[in-house]
Design a protein around this motif. Structure first.
Motif, PDB file in Angstrom:
ATOM      1  N   LEU A 117       0.808  -1.076  -0.024  1.00  0.00           N
ATOM      2  CA  LEU A 117       0.196  -0.006   0.016  1.00  0.00           C
ATOM      3  C   LEU A 117       1.079   1.125   0.026  1.00  0.00           C
ATOM      4  N   ARG A 118       1.898   1.366   0.566  1.00  0.00           N
ATOM      5  CA  ARG A 118       3.029   2.230   0.691  1.00  0.00           C
ATOM      6  C   ARG A 118       3.525   2.694  -0.534  1.00  0.00           C
ATOM      7  N   GLN A 119       3.741   1.555  -1.449  1.00  0.00           N
ATOM      8  CA  GLN A 119       4.466   1.740  -2.816  1.00  0.00           C
ATOM      9  C   GLN A 119       3.429   2.161  -3.556  1.00  0.00           C
ATOM     10  N   ALA A 120       2.210   1.781  -3.437  1.00  0.00           N
ATOM     11  CA  ALA A 120       1.009   2.489  -4.165  1.00  0.00           C
ATOM     12  C   ALA A 120       0.451   3.768  -3.943  1.00  0.00           C
ATOM     13  N   GLY A 121       0.799   4.125  -2.747  1.00  0.00           N
ATOM     14  CA  GLY A 121       0.322   5.468  -2.321  1.00  0.00           C
ATOM     15  C   GLY A 121      -0.801   5.493  -1.709  1.00  0.00           C
ATOM     16  N   ILE A 122      -1.637   4.615  -1.393  1.00  0.00           N
ATOM     17  CA  ILE A 122      -2.701   4.455  -0.757  1.00  0.00           C
ATOM     18  C   ILE A 122      -2.641   4.386   0.739  1.00  0.00           C
ATOM     19  N   PRO A 123      -3.318   5.336   1.468  1.00  0.00           N
ATOM     20  CA  PRO A 123      -3.333   5.989   2.862  1.00  0.00           C
ATOM     21  C   PRO A 123      -3.585   4.432   3.499  1.00  0.00           C
ATOM     22  N   PHE A 124      -2.806   4.307   4.714  1.00  0.00           N
ATOM     23  CA  PHE A 124      -3.446   3.113   5.540  1.00  0.00           C
ATOM     24  C   PHE A 124      -2.903   3.119   7.053  1.00  0.00           C
ATOM     25  N   VAL A 125      -3.649   2.332   7.856  1.00  0.00           N
ATOM     26  CA  VAL A 125      -3.101   2.271   9.122  1.00  0.00           C
ATOM     27  C   VAL A 125      -3.325   0.858   9.700  1.00  0.00           C
ATOM     28  N   ILE A 126      -2.190   0.540  10.464  1.00  0.00           N
ATOM     29  CA  ILE A 126      -2.203  -0.887  11.240  1.00  0.00           C
ATOM     30  C   ILE A 126      -2.459  -0.764  12.537  1.00  0.00           C
ATOM     31  N   ILE A 127      -3.464  -1.529  13.121  1.00  0.00           N
ATOM     32  CA  ILE A 127      -4.030  -1.738  14.226  1.00  0.00           C
ATOM     33  C   ILE A 127      -2.945  -2.920  14.899  1.00  0.00           C
ATOM     34  N   GLU A 128      -2.386  -2.736  15.834  1.00  0.00           N
ATOM     35  CA  GLU A 128      -1.476  -3.771  16.350  1.00  0.00           C
ATOM     36  C   GLU A 128      -1.756  -4.024  17.845  1.00  0.00           C
ATOM     37  N   LYS A 129      -2.241  -5.133  18.287  1.00  0.00           N
ATOM     38  CA  LYS A 129      -2.486  -5.345  19.737  1.00  0.00           C
ATOM     39  C   LYS A 129      -1.273  -5.287  20.666  1.00  0.00           C
ATOM     40  N   ASN A 130      -0.179  -5.763  19.983  1.00  0.00           N
ATOM     41  CA  ASN A 130       1.146  -5.897  20.811  1.00  0.00           C
ATOM     42  C   ASN A 130       1.680  -4.611  20.607  1.00  0.00           C
ATOM     43  N   ASP A 131       3.007  -4.429  21.534  1.00  0.00           N
ATOM     44  CA  ASP A 131       3.675  -3.203  21.542  1.00  0.00           C
ATOM     45  C   ASP A 131       4.864  -3.162  20.330  1.00  0.00           C
ATOM     46  N   ALA A 132       4.823  -4.171  19.768  1.00  0.00           N
ATOM     47  CA  ALA A 132       6.049  -4.278  18.608  1.00  0.00           C
ATOM     48  C   ALA A 132       5.368  -4.941  17.434  1.00  0.00           C
ATOM     49  N   VAL A 133       6.114  -5.137  16.195  1.00  0.00           N
ATOM     50  CA  VAL A 133       5.725  -5.555  15.197  1.00  0.00           C
ATOM     51  C   VAL A 133       6.133  -7.198  15.314  1.00  0.00           C
ATOM     52  N   GLY A 134       5.733  -7.882  14.557  1.00  0.00           N
ATOM     53  CA  GLY A 134       6.130  -9.406  14.264  1.00  0.00           C
ATOM     54  C   GLY A 134       5.146 -10.347  14.332  1.00  0.00           C
ATOM     55  N   GLY A 135       4.069  -9.991  15.180  1.00  0.00           N
ATOM     56  CA  GLY A 135       2.926 -11.041  15.165  1.00  0.00           C
ATOM     57  C   GLY A 135       3.467 -12.311  16.003  1.00  0.00           C
ATOM     58  N   THR A 136       3.474 -13.521  15.373  1.00  0.00           N
ATOM     59  CA  THR A 136       3.810 -14.752  15.989  1.00  0.00           C
ATOM     60  C   THR A 136       5.230 -14.803  16.390  1.00  0.00           C
ATOM     61  N   TRP A 137       6.020 -14.094  15.457  1.00  0.00           N
ATOM     62  CA  TRP A 137       7.512 -14.144  15.754  1.00  0.00           C
ATOM     63  C   TRP A 137       8.104 -13.150  17.018  1.00  0.00           C
ATOM     64  N   TYR A 138       6.856 -12.310  17.515  1.00  0.00           N
ATOM     65  CA  TYR A 138       7.225 -11.624  18.614  1.00  0.00           C
ATOM     66  C   TYR A 138       6.583 -12.322  19.679  1.00  0.00           C
ATOM     67  N   GLU A 139       5.533 -12.773  19.522  1.00  0.00           N
ATOM     68  CA  GLU A 139       4.628 -13.563  20.711  1.00  0.00           C
ATOM     69  C   GLU A 139       5.471 -14.871  21.241  1.00  0.00           C
ATOM     70  N   ASN A 140       5.719 -15.624  20.304  1.00  0.00           N
ATOM     71  CA  ASN A 140       6.328 -17.022  20.549  1.00  0.00           C
ATOM     72  C   ASN A 140       7.876 -16.702  20.658  1.00  0.00           C
ATOM     73  N   ARG A 141       8.132 -16.474  22.191  1.00  0.00           N
ATOM     74  CA  ARG A 141       9.586 -15.916  22.549  1.00  0.00           C
ATOM     75  C   ARG A 141      10.023 -17.441  23.535  1.00  0.00           C
ATOM     76  N   TYR A 142       9.432 -18.675  23.461  1.00  0.00           N
ATOM     77  CA  TYR A 142       9.896 -19.797  24.364  1.00  0.00           C
ATOM     78  C   TYR A 142      11.138 -20.059  23.922  1.00  0.00           C
ATOM     79  N   PRO A 143      11.894 -20.816  24.955  1.00  0.00           N
ATOM     80  CA  PRO A 143      13.264 -21.400  24.535  1.00  0.00           C
ATOM     81  C   PRO A 143      13.125 -22.301  23.430  1.00  0.00           C
ATOM     82  N   GLY A 144      14.214 -22.290  22.228  1.00  0.00           N
ATOM     83  CA  GLY A 144      14.057 -23.219  21.080  1.00  0.00           C
ATOM     84  C   GLY A 144      13.029 -22.429  20.084  1.00  0.00           C
ATOM     85  N   SER A 145      12.465 -21.367  20.282  1.00  0.00           N
ATOM     86  CA  SER A 145      11.492 -21.126  19.152  1.00  0.00           C
ATOM     87  C   SER A 145      12.113 -20.802  17.993  1.00  0.00           C
TER      88      SER A 145
END
Length: 650
Positions: A169-197
């Protein structure tokens, strides 16, 4: 002033690679031989060396080649010569424009088998040969910023799908907003921080095709490096400033009068706000809400207890008695990682999973390999192809039901049975003299009936004196004891819930209302999500779902690829809206119903609907709602061009 752009980037890259020939030669000693061979064919146009080497290669993984040492050295010398010849050329050479036939020959030689014709175009695009980002959707006519501003997009979720959507969307110039429940990007790769992940898809293909990363530490990257990569993408493509962190979408309602969505969001401090985007995109995925089992007494457990996706870093496991409930993917990564530190690890298993060997799973990427990926022209593209092929559709035929197969309870067809025998032989080798474990760890269902796992030294872990595998269901928690269905009691200091996610309750707990006050829960029920191409639902105009129903990849492949396919499809729809000044787009019921009938028909012939099979891919009625039944190549072809006739435009 800007330096002039070279008219011969390939020649410049060849000269850079040859700047220090000793460094180049040393790097090639470390680097995999397959991509080197393919680069020679690419730079020279000569397929003779490819033909001589192909018999020694039986697949895309590096361990599936047995190329003799003398032939490997010849390949390296030919590569150095090819770089020198190409680097000395005064102008671009004819061989730079790789034709489809030669491309297919190089592909086939690299894996030692013929690549099906429909994959040739897929890989030409995936590898950006010729060099171009062919998954970006360009405007077909001049569009003003004012026109684009009439189509604001709200994305919920800043994981890999949400970031991909934001980048395009940024490349196309279309305005957008992303609503994120966490305090950082990454989704599953932010939330799943268990040992060995970590990831079970090779790192070098588990990334965006338009943003390859050449300096992965491991062949199969761990969580922090994956999360770091997603942060890099958020910053490099300037989408972070459009993300509202620690904020969650509570409800979204389509307003027919304005042709906008009314979206209620809530920040972590409880403050609520209403936004009104034209387009609503869910990028929360399937695996974002942990599944916590209703075990009587769990809340009254005397020690710490937590889900792997909500790992408690404050709990020190050293010297503790740990009860780990579940034996799926997260358990197989956590268990071997913490076993050396705990006093006792009790693994509670409902049913065993198949886990296969991959010799590269713990392989560290050598410095020379990193150097070659970063400096040798086309090396990274050909390496990406090899990994894409090896981890992609090669198993799709193995999970198809042969109705004439004589042992349908344990296998599906000849190839599936051969895989079963191979897996059992591997398990027996790993278990060694602990033959008492075999009845507990060999599944009674066909391979791939549940998610196929990569062995993280799981079987070796089970042989440890401080590890106990308990194959009885957990009945309750009583004080500090885990009580099983056979009445045995197991004292524990910590409980780890490796119990997966609520994959069937997609988009939950958001309240979503479409046209005519239709609700998504009313359309889907609690656990029967359906969507056309996995992305759109009738009666929900201007709404799209990324990583939606039947788009999970369980036979192979990486979700970065699916993210690019889905985002390109949606961007084509948005282009149609903007260029034609349209208000809404909505999937027609007919193609929606037809698509889902085809999905169900395909699944009826696959392993996940195997009689008596229980897995998280299916809902309470037995319908597969998570997985895609298609080959990766099939879904790529389906989503390559948007079909206008499948939608209602207004």
């Amino acid at each position: 002033m800007h330096a002039p752009v070279s008219k011969d980037p390939v020649g410049m890259a060849c000269r850079r690679a040859l700047a220090d020939e000793d460094v180049l030669r040393q790097a090639l000693e470390d680097a995999d031989i397959g991509p080197q061979l393919m680069v020679v064919g690419h730079l020279t146009g000569d397929t003779e060396l490819l033909d001589r080497t192909a018999p020694f290669i039986t697949g895309g993984w590096s361990f599936l080649e047995s190329v003799p040492a003398e032939l490997k050295q010849e390949i390296r010398e030919r590569l150095v010569d090819a770089l020198r010849v190409r680097g000395q050329a005064a102008t671009p050479m004819e061989v730079d424009e790789i034709d489809r036939n030669r491309f297919g020959r190089i592909l086939s030689a690299g894996i030692g088998q013929s690549v099906p014709d429909d994959y040739v175009d897929l890989f030409l695009e995936e590898l950006s040969l010729p060099a171009q980002d062919s998954r970006s959707v360009s405007w077909r006519k001049e569009i003003s910023d004012e026109q684009k501003s009439q189509y604001p997009v709200l994305i919920t979720g800043a994981g890999l799908f949400g970031l991909c959507m934001g980048i395009k969307l940024r490349q196309a110039g279309i305005p957008f907003v992303i609503i994120e429940k966490n305090d950082a990007v990454g989704g599953t790769w932010y939330e799943n921080r268990y040992p060995g992940s970590g990831v079970d898809i090779p790192s070098h293909v588990y990334s965006f095709s338009f943003e390859p990363k050449h300096d992965w530490t491991d062949d199969f990257a761990k969580q922090h490096e994956l999360w770091t990569y997603l942060n890099l993408c958020a910053d490099k493509y300037d989408v972070r400033r459009f993300i509202r962190f620690s904020t969650e979408v509570v409800a979204a309602t389509f307003d027919a009068k304005s042709s906008h969505w009314i979206v209620r969001v809530r920040s972590s401090d409880g403050t609520e706000e209403t936004l009104s985007p034209r387009i609503f995109v869910s990028a929360v995925g399937q695996l974002n809400r942990p599944s916590v089992p209703k075990i009587p007494g769990l809340e009254g457990f005397q020690g710490p207890s937590f889900h792997t996706a909500r790992w408690n870093d404050r709990v020190d496991l050293k010297g503790k008695r740990v009860a780990m409930i579940g034996t799926g993917a997260s358990s197989m990564q956590v268990g071997p990682t913490i076993a050396p530190d705990v006093s006792k690890l009790m693994v509670f298993q409902r049913s065993p999973n198949w886990a296969g060997e991959n010799p590269n799973y713990h392989r560290v990427v050598k410095p020379g390999m990193k150097w070659a990926l970063d400096n040798v022209p086309f090396f990274s593209q050909w390496y990406r192809f090899l990994l894409f092929w090896a981890s992609g559709d090669v198993m799709h035929s193995v999970i198809q039901v042969d109705p004439e197969w004589p042992t349908p309870d344990i296998s599906l067809n000849a190839a599936n049975h051969a895989l079963r025998e191979k897996l059992i032989a591997y398990i027996e080798r790993e278990i060694g003299d602990r033959r008492d474990l075999l009845p507990k760890v060999i599944p009674a269902y066909p391979p791939y009936g549940k998610r196929m796992l990569r062995d993280n030294h799981w079987y070796r872990m089970l042989r440890r004196e401080n590890v106990e595998l308990i194959d009885a269901g957990v009945e309750s928690i009583d004080g500090n004891c885990v009580v099983t269905s056979n009445g045995s009691r197991h004292e524990a200091d910590v409980i780890i819930l490796a119990t997966g996610f609520q994959a069937g309750r997609m988009l939950w707990p958001m309240e979503i209302r479409g046209r005519g006050r239709n609700t998504i829960r009313g359309s889907w029920g609690e656990d029967d999500p359906r969507a056309y191409m996995g992305m759109t639902v009738p009666s929900f105009p201007n709404m799209f779902v990324l990583y939606g129903p039947n788009t999970n990849l369980a036979h192979g492949g990486g979700l970065f690829f699916y993210a690019e396919c889905q985002v390109r499809y949606i961007m084509q729809i948005l282009r149609e809206l903007v260029e034609n000044d349209l208000s809404t787009v909505e999937c027609k019921p007919e193609p929606f119903e037809d698509y889902n009938r085809r999905v169900d028909a395909a699944h009826s012939k696959m392993v996940w609907t195997h009689k008596g099979m229980q897995n998280w891919y299916r809902n309470s009625k037995g319908r597969v709602v998570a997985n895609s039944p298609w080959r990766i190549a099939d879904y790529w072809a389906m989503t390559r061009s948007m079909r206008q006739e499948d939608f209602i435009w207004s």
